[in-house]
Scaffold this motif. Sequence first.
Motif, mmCIF file in Angstrom:
data_model
loop_
_atom_site.group_PDB
_atom_site.id
_atom_site.type_symbol
_atom_site.label_atom_id
_atom_site.label_comp_id
_atom_site.label_asym_id
_atom_site.label_seq_id
_atom_site.Cartn_x
_atom_site.Cartn_y
_atom_site.Cartn_z
ATOM 1 N N SER A 191 78.088 52.568 23.550
ATOM 2 C CA SER A 191 79.418 52.333 22.981
ATOM 3 C C SER A 191 79.354 51.968 21.501
ATOM 4 O O SER A 191 80.282 52.276 20.744
ATOM 5 C CB SER A 191 80.112 51.207 23.747
ATOM 6 N N LEU A 192 78.236 51.335 21.066
ATOM 7 C CA LEU A 192 78.097 50.946 19.660
ATOM 8 C C LEU A 192 77.436 52.022 18.807
ATOM 9 O O LEU A 192 77.337 51.874 17.585
ATOM 10 C CB LEU A 192 77.279 49.653 19.561
ATOM 11 N N MET B 252 71.532 45.434 16.766
ATOM 12 C CA MET B 252 71.544 45.247 18.215
ATOM 13 C C MET B 252 70.144 45.123 18.808
ATOM 14 O O MET B 252 69.864 44.226 19.612
ATOM 15 C CB MET B 252 72.292 46.400 18.901
ATOM 16 N N GLN C 246 77.360 39.381 22.548
ATOM 17 C CA GLN C 246 78.022 40.684 22.468
ATOM 18 C C GLN C 246 79.016 40.820 21.306
ATOM 19 O O GLN C 246 79.015 41.838 20.603
ATOM 20 C CB GLN C 246 78.715 40.989 23.803
ATOM 21 N N SER D 174 76.440 37.864 27.108
ATOM 22 C CA SER D 174 77.872 37.903 26.797
ATOM 23 C C SER D 174 78.200 37.091 25.549
ATOM 24 O O SER D 174 79.121 37.434 24.801
ATOM 25 C CB SER D 174 78.688 37.379 27.981
ATOM 26 N N GLN E 111 73.381 37.177 32.270
ATOM 27 C CA GLN E 111 74.679 37.752 31.923
ATOM 28 C C GLN E 111 75.438 36.862 30.948
ATOM 29 O O GLN E 111 76.085 37.352 30.016
ATOM 30 C CB GLN E 111 75.509 37.962 33.198
ATOM 31 N N PRO F 235 74.604 50.617 28.382
ATOM 32 C CA PRO F 235 75.989 51.072 28.115
ATOM 33 C C PRO F 235 76.557 50.494 26.819
ATOM 34 O O PRO F 235 77.320 51.164 26.108
ATOM 35 C CB PRO F 235 76.762 50.548 29.335
ATOM 36 N N MET F 236 76.174 49.248 26.501
ATOM 37 C CA MET F 236 76.628 48.627 25.266
ATOM 38 C C MET F 236 76.099 49.395 24.055
ATOM 39 O O MET F 236 76.808 49.607 23.065
ATOM 40 C CB MET F 236 76.127 47.173 25.222
ATOM 41 N N ALA F 237 74.824 49.831 24.135
ATOM 42 C CA ALA F 237 74.228 50.595 23.036
ATOM 43 C C ALA F 237 74.944 51.922 22.838
ATOM 44 O O ALA F 237 75.184 52.356 21.705
ATOM 45 C CB ALA F 237 72.743 50.832 23.315
ATOM 46 N N ILE G 297 72.944 46.065 31.460
ATOM 47 C CA ILE G 297 74.030 45.559 30.604
ATOM 48 C C ILE G 297 74.002 46.195 29.218
ATOM 49 O O ILE G 297 75.030 46.630 28.696
ATOM 50 C CB ILE G 297 73.922 44.025 30.467
ATOM 51 N N VAL G 298 72.815 46.263 28.605
ATOM 52 C CA VAL G 298 72.751 46.621 27.190
ATOM 53 C C VAL G 298 72.708 48.125 26.937
ATOM 54 O O VAL G 298 73.098 48.567 25.846
ATOM 55 C CB VAL G 298 71.532 45.946 26.504
ATOM 56 N N ASN H 251 76.147 44.899 16.385
ATOM 57 C CA ASN H 251 76.506 46.211 15.849
ATOM 58 C C ASN H 251 75.279 47.100 15.977
ATOM 59 O O ASN H 251 74.206 46.643 16.383
ATOM 60 C CB ASN H 251 76.991 46.115 14.398
#
Length: 469
Positions: A400-401, A365, A357, A354, A350, A396-398, A393-394, A361
């Motif tokens: 959002s980006l 990514m 992060q 972080s 984590q 949801p990040m993907a 983790i990644v 972009n």
Amino acid sequence: MEYGALCLIPPLAMFIFAVATKKSFESLILGTLVACLITDGANFIPAWCKILLDECTNQDNAYVLLVCGMFGGLIFLLTEVKGTMGFANFVMKYCKSERSTLLASFVLGVAIFVDDYLNIMTIGTCMKNVCDKRKVPRQALAYVIDSTGAPVCALLPISTWAVFYSGILSEEPAIVAMNFSSGMEAYMHAMPYVFYPMAALLVVFLFCLGVIPKIGAMKTAYESQCALATEVAEADEEIDGGVAGAMVEMAADAETKMAGAPEKPKPNIWDFVIPMGALIGITIVTADMLIAVVFTLAICFFLYTSRGKMNLTRYFELFWLGFEDMMPVLGITLAAFMLRRACGNMELPQYVISLAQPFLNAQVMAAVIFVIVSLLTFVTASFFGIESIAIAIVVPMAVSLGCDVMLVVGAVISGGVFGSHACFYADATVLTSSSCNISNISHAVTQFPYAIIGAVLATAAFLAAGYMM
């Protein structure tokens, strides 16, 4: 995160000590002790003992350790009746050169795709004597085996790796929202983006063909093999079979460690094919390698004792000798499990993710995640653990980006495969070196340049895909 940058100290201390001493087990223990010292202070010894107890009683860990130990016993039984020699004599008819020997190992590696442990242990047992006869260093064989273990499993839906990832993906909310019929369908959509396994297979295939040259420690291994062949020839020119025969006999004597054993029978390929065929077949049917190894040991008992190849006492003596021979492997594997737990307690994955992060972009990514997961799995030897955390983790990040989710999933899987392939104390690396009877450090340093070539190719592919999507 409670520990912040302190969580980087244990893997860093472990890695520096390993490079300086070339000792795997001691380095892993040091890493866990440092982690416990940071997390528990003066109570680090009780904390370390708790991690040891937890990892010893973990059912998944016990499964791995039992499979490895029992396979050691199986290898000694096959060696005693010269089953491996019978297989080697048969394969030698088709493996006339270094290239054909390595290509045969590559084909076997691709064919045995159900499980990377099964792949590693089977091919090492099958091909090491053949490589000795053809003057191919066992480091080269180990590289081929390791490069067709996890990479092949990750690229096919009928494998233990696919089953694991399909389970993880089926529980991820962002994946569920994409309306795949199952986790396996989601995994199959990610497979075209699993670039590192593709690159690793391409590199090892070109190595087998001789297109990619011997680099660094691999070149040294070939030079040492040539020197050994010359030394054996000068020492005993009259041994039947010449240099290759002498080298195989020397290797067999060193491997069996069976002082006072009775005169061995003549090689018979069926003493190898029947047990190994049963091992592969039962693994496919039951999807459980432990069950397969137990049944195979039982088959060996009836196959060998009924024909007078050995008696009851000798059978169990050989089994325990083989299990004992695997103890260094089991020790390193258990220590790697402990380091994984210690780093997990400090939330290392984590923290590292972080840090990256803010710089991510949609275009870069996937490439960045591949590099991060590769580094995390390399230093912790935790593949499925790191990847299950990373996906949560990644993904949801993907979303959002605006990055392609399946591309990012492919990057996570690829990073795990790289770690399994390149980490010098990873279970795959340790088992591969054990199956080829070389040290895991020797195996790791000889294959590492080729793993880096594959990683560079995969990173370029992730960058290209990120900018095209």
